[in-house]
Design an enzyme around this catalytic site. Structure first.
Site, PDB file in Angstrom:
ATOM      1  N   TRP A 179      -3.426  -1.997  -1.260  1.00  0.00           N
ATOM      2  CA  TRP A 179      -3.296  -3.169  -2.365  1.00  0.00           C
ATOM      3  C   TRP A 179      -4.512  -4.175  -1.540  1.00  0.00           C
ATOM      4  O   TRP A 179      -3.621  -4.827  -1.455  1.00  0.00           O
ATOM      5  CB  TRP A 179      -2.289  -2.928  -3.040  1.00  0.00           C
ATOM      6  CG  TRP A 179      -2.571  -3.529  -4.017  1.00  0.00           C
ATOM      7  CD1 TRP A 179      -2.199  -3.626  -5.582  1.00  0.00           C
ATOM      8  CD2 TRP A 179      -1.992  -5.605  -4.069  1.00  0.00           C
ATOM      9  NE1 TRP A 179      -2.152  -4.439  -6.478  1.00  0.00           N
ATOM     10  CE2 TRP A 179      -2.252  -5.578  -5.846  1.00  0.00           C
ATOM     11  CE3 TRP A 179      -1.455  -6.547  -3.062  1.00  0.00           C
ATOM     12  CZ2 TRP A 179      -1.676  -7.193  -6.344  1.00  0.00           C
ATOM     13  CZ3 TRP A 179      -0.987  -7.325  -3.283  1.00  0.00           C
ATOM     14  CH2 TRP A 179      -1.770  -7.875  -5.304  1.00  0.00           C
ATOM     15  N   LYS A 239       3.262  -1.371  -8.094  1.00  0.00           N
ATOM     16  CA  LYS A 239       4.499  -1.291  -8.601  1.00  0.00           C
ATOM     17  C   LYS A 239       5.424  -1.984  -8.385  1.00  0.00           C
ATOM     18  O   LYS A 239       6.973  -2.425  -8.494  1.00  0.00           O
ATOM     19  CB  LYS A 239       4.359   0.477  -8.730  1.00  0.00           C
ATOM     20  CG  LYS A 239       5.937   1.356  -9.157  1.00  0.00           C
ATOM     21  CD  LYS A 239       6.189   0.306 -10.676  1.00  0.00           C
ATOM     22  CE  LYS A 239       7.516   1.498 -11.397  1.00  0.00           C
ATOM     23  NZ  LYS A 239       7.683   1.124 -12.590  1.00  0.00           N
ATOM     24  N   CYS A 289       1.086  -1.358   0.196  1.00  0.00           N
ATOM     25  CA  CYS A 289       0.391  -0.341   0.269  1.00  0.00           C
ATOM     26  C   CYS A 289       1.049   1.124   0.075  1.00  0.00           C
ATOM     27  O   CYS A 289       1.754   1.239   0.127  1.00  0.00           O
ATOM     28  CB  CYS A 289      -1.036  -0.428   1.362  1.00  0.00           C
ATOM     29  SG  CYS A 289      -1.392  -1.517   1.287  1.00  0.00           S
ATOM     30  N   HIS A 318       9.171 -27.056 -32.187  1.00  0.00           N
ATOM     31  CA  HIS A 318       9.765 -28.390 -30.889  1.00  0.00           C
ATOM     32  C   HIS A 318       7.965 -28.503 -30.492  1.00  0.00           C
ATOM     33  O   HIS A 318       8.012 -29.049 -29.423  1.00  0.00           O
ATOM     34  CB  HIS A 318      10.448 -28.479 -29.917  1.00  0.00           C
ATOM     35  CG  HIS A 318      12.007 -28.810 -30.953  1.00  0.00           C
ATOM     36  ND1 HIS A 318      12.894 -29.468 -31.460  1.00  0.00           N
ATOM     37  CD2 HIS A 318      12.773 -27.280 -31.384  1.00  0.00           C
ATOM     38  CE1 HIS A 318      13.278 -29.499 -32.419  1.00  0.00           C
ATOM     39  NE2 HIS A 318      13.581 -27.988 -31.862  1.00  0.00           N
ATOM     40  N   ARG A 373       1.065   2.119  -5.593  1.00  0.00           N
ATOM     41  CA  ARG A 373       0.694   1.075  -5.230  1.00  0.00           C
ATOM     42  C   ARG A 373       0.006   0.337  -4.912  1.00  0.00           C
ATOM     43  O   ARG A 373       0.143  -0.436  -4.417  1.00  0.00           O
ATOM     44  CB  ARG A 373       1.632   1.438  -3.999  1.00  0.00           C
ATOM     45  CG  ARG A 373       3.173   2.343  -3.676  1.00  0.00           C
ATOM     46  CD  ARG A 373       3.312   3.033  -2.521  1.00  0.00           C
ATOM     47  NE  ARG A 373       3.874   2.102  -1.834  1.00  0.00           N
ATOM     48  CZ  ARG A 373       5.139   1.661  -1.553  1.00  0.00           C
ATOM     49  NH1 ARG A 373       6.499   1.909  -2.722  1.00  0.00           N
ATOM     50  NH2 ARG A 373       5.222   0.361  -1.083  1.00  0.00           N
ATOM     51  N   ASN A 398       1.442  -0.577   6.561  1.00  0.00           N
ATOM     52  CA  ASN A 398       1.985  -0.681   4.774  1.00  0.00           C
ATOM     53  C   ASN A 398       2.903  -1.776   5.793  1.00  0.00           C
ATOM     54  O   ASN A 398       4.017  -2.286   5.769  1.00  0.00           O
ATOM     55  CB  ASN A 398       2.877   0.054   3.565  1.00  0.00           C
ATOM     56  CG  ASN A 398       2.907  -0.361   3.101  1.00  0.00           C
ATOM     57  OD1 ASN A 398       2.512  -1.798   2.250  1.00  0.00           O
ATOM     58  ND2 ASN A 398       4.386  -0.549   2.350  1.00  0.00           N
ATOM     59  N   GLY A 399       1.643  -3.003   5.052  1.00  0.00           N
ATOM     60  CA  GLY A 399       2.922  -3.910   5.719  1.00  0.00           C
ATOM     61  C   GLY A 399       1.907  -5.194   6.548  1.00  0.00           C
ATOM     62  O   GLY A 399       0.954  -5.759   5.434  1.00  0.00           O
ATOM     63  N   GLU A 413       1.476  -7.472 -19.155  1.00  0.00           N
ATOM     64  CA  GLU A 413       0.280  -7.041 -18.079  1.00  0.00           C
ATOM     65  C   GLU A 413      -0.492  -5.447 -18.320  1.00  0.00           C
ATOM     66  O   GLU A 413      -0.731  -4.866 -17.529  1.00  0.00           O
ATOM     67  CB  GLU A 413       1.966  -6.248 -17.139  1.00  0.00           C
ATOM     68  CG  GLU A 413       2.879  -5.375 -17.573  1.00  0.00           C
ATOM     69  CD  GLU A 413       3.616  -5.378 -17.093  1.00  0.00           C
ATOM     70  OE1 GLU A 413       3.706  -5.263 -15.227  1.00  0.00           O
ATOM     71  OE2 GLU A 413       5.030  -4.985 -17.277  1.00  0.00           O
ATOM     72  N   LYS A 450       5.673  -7.137 -21.219  1.00  0.00           N
ATOM     73  CA  LYS A 450       4.938  -5.882 -21.379  1.00  0.00           C
ATOM     74  C   LYS A 450       3.270  -5.564 -21.903  1.00  0.00           C
ATOM     75  O   LYS A 450       2.385  -5.205 -21.365  1.00  0.00           O
ATOM     76  CB  LYS A 450       5.416  -4.580 -21.920  1.00  0.00           C
ATOM     77  CG  LYS A 450       6.559  -4.293 -21.361  1.00  0.00           C
ATOM     78  CD  LYS A 450       6.511  -3.088 -20.252  1.00  0.00           C
ATOM     79  CE  LYS A 450       6.985  -4.025 -18.960  1.00  0.00           C
ATOM     80  NZ  LYS A 450       7.186  -4.505 -18.777  1.00  0.00           N
ATOM     81  N   GLU A 507      11.077  -9.377 -22.245  1.00  0.00           N
ATOM     82  CA  GLU A 507      10.179  -8.393 -21.586  1.00  0.00           C
ATOM     83  C   GLU A 507       9.042  -8.227 -22.781  1.00  0.00           C
ATOM     84  O   GLU A 507       7.974  -7.618 -22.505  1.00  0.00           O
ATOM     85  CB  GLU A 507      11.304  -7.665 -21.669  1.00  0.00           C
ATOM     86  CG  GLU A 507      10.721  -5.634 -20.956  1.00  0.00           C
ATOM     87  CD  GLU A 507      10.371  -6.080 -19.962  1.00  0.00           C
ATOM     88  OE1 GLU A 507       9.543  -5.190 -19.992  1.00  0.00           O
ATOM     89  OE2 GLU A 507      10.612  -6.878 -19.331  1.00  0.00           O
TER      90      GLU A 507
HETATM   91  C1  AGP Z   1       7.312  -5.029 -14.580  1.00  0.00           C
HETATM   92  O1  AGP Z   1       6.657  -3.869 -15.454  1.00  0.00           O
HETATM   93  C2  AGP Z   1       6.649  -4.948 -13.391  1.00  0.00           C
HETATM   94  N1  AGP Z   1       6.131  -3.454 -12.487  1.00  0.00           N
HETATM   95  C3  AGP Z   1       7.715  -6.024 -12.577  1.00  0.00           C
HETATM   96  O2  AGP Z   1       7.464  -7.507 -13.257  1.00  0.00           O
HETATM   97  C4  AGP Z   1       8.100  -5.682 -12.253  1.00  0.00           C
HETATM   98  O3  AGP Z   1       9.491  -5.446 -12.970  1.00  0.00           O
HETATM   99  C5  AGP Z   1       8.773  -7.053 -11.068  1.00  0.00           C
HETATM  100  O4  AGP Z   1       7.580  -6.367  -9.507  1.00  0.00           O
HETATM  101  C6  AGP Z   1      10.166  -5.782 -10.345  1.00  0.00           C
HETATM  102  O5  AGP Z   1       9.971  -4.797  -9.275  1.00  0.00           O
HETATM  103  P1  AGP Z   1      11.822  -4.187  -9.141  1.00  0.00           P
HETATM  104  O6  AGP Z   1      11.738  -3.979 -10.592  1.00  0.00           O
HETATM  105  O7  AGP Z   1      10.723  -2.632  -8.622  1.00  0.00           O
HETATM  106  O8  AGP Z   1      12.503  -5.094  -8.056  1.00  0.00           O
END
Ligand code: AGP
Length: 613
Positions: free
Chosen positions: A83, A608, A11, A510, A36, A109-110, A494, A491, A487
């Protein structure tokens, strides 16, 4: 033992105490923290007549609307954006949580792991709980302990809580102090002329101040309009260094772009320039311990990370192995932390992370240290746990990255990893001086070359606009292109919610090729000249089964009656080509999601910074 509880582990918390009305400041901060978590939000302000609490399920806009209908104000307040990990978002589960006698209000948060025991014990003493969260136990326990001295109450609380937390605590009896504590979750204290702030991260306070304290675990911050004091859990005063953040307030704004993600994609030339010049020492990038690393003392490099940061590691593996001839293993951090990895003091472990707060990557670092390995972190957030705890560290200069889907921080990570590989290649004697200059020149040319790629935005947008209907997309490449394909696939998944998979081009036949049918889309990345023929033949294998191909790169290929569309890239050494192809992949995903009208900066079910396991 199965613990079933609703907890709030990723959060954003914010707080203010000072001369100004706290509400607009808290709302502004929550806007910057919403990436977050965005399942519910709320705030509590504390005036002479006690608490006013406004909180509810749903996006921050809903809270802002409610505040417009029933405005509240005071000079001290705390706020939260949630979250939800366990259990549904609801008004009752929203923060702040207030004790039964309306004396103590808390944002958290936690995870509180012994929440159940605390709840049962208090319930036996007649305390009534209103939510299913672990966080409410903190407010109720604090109220139970409260004896008129809030700091003493908080110290008693900390001796009882088990788990991770960043907390903001207000007391109705004493509206002139705000207390904050942290353990295993990020928390900063902002200082300004008119008041002081607590926040989960820097962008939330940048509009008001660039002067911050980074909290360490088990430190207690006591904020009042008169100033900020720090104590340990023995109530001894602590002296902390006030730091100035290099990020500007503007960097946390959208600058007229429809989404932070598009703004951050467009910022990549500048980010690369700052990161490269910073890492090579001509800029402001902070580094520590890099000069202490002599790669000749290591037999193996392990790169551990999560999500996109892991994909940056997949790319870097090719570059490190090519330039150092050392074996490089890439590890998904959540696996690495439990696999009893074969590493020792002859292993250099790189931890890559934008936030520096990803729980699995932090645990991977601690596991590596426990096994005697030397840990080097590549992180974007100064003051983050990974940056502070790793033996050495290099910072990317991406500035605050707000969109959940990483773009500019990913590209900055690639640049730092390239420069580390070149540095280690020279150190180990595999890269001669002239080659070093050639590689450095190529890396320094990336900002301009990315600007070239960005000129293809319209073409990519046009192509993406006819791809919104796909239910599944494949990404293929060979060698380093296969790494960046991962990647591209992440992208797209997500932010557009379209299923996709990345494959080594040669692996299709294969098995997976059985999924290729009329109009299946296969994004093909082809930047390794020595493999052009191989990857084009893989593209032809799917074209011959009716697929459509988006070819990213300069491999010679026909257009197959318009079923193959190409995005060309500026020429560059294949080791650094992922920095160019990824920009196309980012824009492709962005425009598909934009055409679908999705919430690109805050995709469903994501956050994030993943601060839990
Ligand atoms: C990527 O777009 C995502 N937000 C997620 O996969 C991210 O890369 C992953 O959670 C790692 O986060 P970090 O780089 O802050 O450790």
């Amino acid at each position: 033992m199965i613990i079933l509880y609703w907890s709030d582990v990723m959060c954003g918390i914010i707080g203010y105490i000072g001369k100004e009305d706290a509400v607009p400041i808290i709302v502004e901060g929550l806007k910057k923290l919403e990436y977050r978590g965005y399942d519910s939000s709320g705030l509590a302000v504390c005036g002479a007549d006690g608490f006013s609490v406004v909180k509810q399920k749903g996006r921050l806009d809903a809270l802002i609307a409610r505040l417009t209908d029933c405005p509240v104000s005071a000079n001290a307040g705390i706020g939260h954006t949630r979250w939800a990990t366990h259990g549904e978002p609801s008004d009752a589960n929203s923060h702040p949580h207030v004790g039964g006698q309306n004396r103590i209000a808390v944002v958290h948060n936690g995870i509180i792991e012994n929440y159940k025991q605390i709840k049962e014990r208090l319930a036996r003493k007649g305390v009534v709980f209103h939510s299913q969260t672990d966080s409410e136990a903190i407010a109720q326990l604090a109220e139970y302990y409260y004896d008129g001295d809030l700091v003493r109450t908080v110290i008693k609380l900390l001796h009882r809580l088990e788990g991770s937390y960043a907390l903001g605590i207000l007391c109705a009896d004493n509206p002139d102090i705000l207390v904050a504590v942290k353990k295993d979750n990020p928390l900063i204290i902002g200082v300004s002329g008119h008041g002081h702030f607590i926040a989960s991260d820097v962008p939330a306070v940048l509009k008001y101040t660039d002067r911050v304290y980074y909290m360490e675990d088990d430190e207690i911050a006591v904020l009042s309009s008169g100033g900020v004091q720090f104590f340990n859990t023995e109530r001894e005063r602590l002296h902390k260094t006030l730091e100035t953040v290099s990020w500007s307030a503007a960097s946390a704004e959208k600058d007229g772009y429809p989404h932070f993600m598009l703004k951050e994609i467009m910022e990549q030339p500048k980010v690369l320039k700052d990161t490269v010049s910073g890492t090579l020492g001509t800029g402001r990038n902070e580094q520590h311990g890099l000069d202490d690393i002599d790669i000749r003392g290591y037999h193996k490099i392990v790169i551990a990370a999560c999500g996109s940061a892991y994909n940056a590691g997949l790319v870097a593996k090719y570059v490190f192995e090519r330039l150092t001839r050392l074996s490089v293993e890439t590890e998904i951090a959540s696996e690495f932390r439990y696999k009893d990895a074969v590493i020792d003091d002859k292993t250099l472990v790189l931890l890559v992370s934008q936030s520096g707060e990803t729980a699995d990557t932090i645990a991977a670092m601690r596991e590596a240290k426990r096994k005697g390995a030397y840990t080097l972190s590549v992180v974007n957030v100064v003051g983050s746990t990974l940056a502070k705890e790793s033996d050495a560290g290099v910072f990317t200069a991406a500035g605050p990255e707000i969109a959940v889907a990483t773009t500019k921080a990913f590209s900055a990570q690639l640049a730092v990893l390239y420069l580390l590989a070149i540095r280690f290649g020279v150190q180990i004697g595999r890269v001669a001086k002239d080659e070093e200059q050639m590689y450095l020149a190529a890396v320094r040319s990336l900002p301009d070359k990315i600007r070239e790629v960005l000129k293809e935005t319209d073409a990519i947008q046009k192509y993406a606009s006819v791809c919104v209907g796909y239910k599944s997309v494949f990404f293929i490449g060979r060698n380093i292109d296969c790494a960046i394909a991962a990647e591209g696939s992440l992208k797209l998944k997500e932010i557009s919610y379209i299923h996709s998979e990345a494959y080594a081009g040669g692996e299709l036949k294969h098995g997976t090729i059985s999924l290729i049918e009329e109009d299946t889309l296969v994004v093909t990345i082809a930047t390794c000249e020595r493999l052009y023929a191989k990857i084009v033949s893989n593209a032809e294998q799917v074209l011959s089964r009716g697929a459509k191909v988006l070819l990213i790169g300069n491999a010679p290929a026909g257009d197959y009656d318009g079923r193959l569309v190409r995005i060309r890239l500026p020429e560059i050494c294949e080791l650094f080509s992922p920095s160019l192809s990824v920009v196309v992949l980012q824009l492709f995903a962005y425009y598909i999601a934009a055409n679908k009208g999705l919430d690109i900066d805050k995709p469903r079910n994501l956050a994030k910074s993943v601060t839990v396991e």
